[in-house]
Write an enzyme that holds these catalytic residues in place. Sequence first.
Site, PDB file in Angstrom:
ATOM      1  N   SER A 139       0.856  -1.192   0.000  1.00  0.00           N
ATOM      2  CA  SER A 139       0.000   0.000   0.000  1.00  0.00           C
ATOM      3  C   SER A 139       0.887   1.235   0.000  1.00  0.00           C
ATOM      4  O   SER A 139       2.053   1.174   0.434  1.00  0.00           O
ATOM      5  CB  SER A 139      -0.893   0.015   1.253  1.00  0.00           C
ATOM      6  OG  SER A 139      -1.514   1.278   1.434  1.00  0.00           O
ATOM      7  N   TYR A 152      -2.040   0.196  10.597  1.00  0.00           N
ATOM      8  CA  TYR A 152      -2.150  -0.278   9.214  1.00  0.00           C
ATOM      9  C   TYR A 152      -0.866   0.020   8.445  1.00  0.00           C
ATOM     10  O   TYR A 152      -0.302  -0.868   7.785  1.00  0.00           O
ATOM     11  CB  TYR A 152      -3.347   0.383   8.526  1.00  0.00           C
ATOM     12  CG  TYR A 152      -3.489   0.011   7.073  1.00  0.00           C
ATOM     13  CD1 TYR A 152      -3.901  -1.261   6.697  1.00  0.00           C
ATOM     14  CD2 TYR A 152      -3.206   0.937   6.067  1.00  0.00           C
ATOM     15  CE1 TYR A 152      -4.030  -1.614   5.356  1.00  0.00           C
ATOM     16  CE2 TYR A 152      -3.327   0.600   4.729  1.00  0.00           C
ATOM     17  CZ  TYR A 152      -3.739  -0.681   4.377  1.00  0.00           C
ATOM     18  OH  TYR A 152      -3.860  -1.019   3.045  1.00  0.00           O
TER      19      TYR A 152
END
Length: 241
Positions: A139, A152
């Site tokens: 990501s 995250y």
Amino acid sequence: MNTTAPKTVLVTGASSGIGEAVAARLAEAGHHVVAGARRLDRLEALAERTDGHLHPVRLDVTDREDLTAFVATALDLTGRVDVLVSNAGVMPLSRLDSLLVDEWDRMIDVNVRGLLHGIAAALPHFTAQGSGHFVTIASVGAHEVVPTGAVYSGTKYAQWAITEGLRQESDPSIRVTTVSPGVVTSELADSITEPGAAEAMVAYRAHAISPDAIARAVAYAVDQPADVDVNEIVVRPARQR
């Protein structure tokens, strides 16, 4: 149509979003895709749309034995494993002071341990056959941190670091790619339970791109000649900064 020889490709988290798009695109290109996820019914529906090139397998990446069996299934079907796309992930964003520890643990289990379980399952086979390709779906969170994204981003940086370490340690016959998507249309945000984080995500997703944009990036890396290793791709919406 894919112009290279068909490969046996394993895709985790293939029941929706990026994983589904990657599995569908590679299967439609003629590769033999073994698609894994917990929602077997969705995988079976995907298999019906891909003209026999996709084999659905129920898979929980937090279970190391599941990953071992997943790789074994591919070997039983085609006699080899050429590519492992580690895509399974969760994203229940929250501020640290919300103390949603169970959600932190879940992210670590799926995003980090799931990746490691896949490497442990596939690497011996890649080494034995003298070829293979690891593709990790990380990501942009591996490269930046925003409020609500500390844990995250930590898991995504861990994915980036583990995959980069794998690249450096691996024999040149084993290719290693990290793909870092920006904001993409998916179900990931549906797991956000903290109201503030969920509200922020609505605005963040305003310019989300299709999961197929990421699938095209994966297909590009997979279909390069054996002496070409695409190490890292970052794919953002044009409007994302």
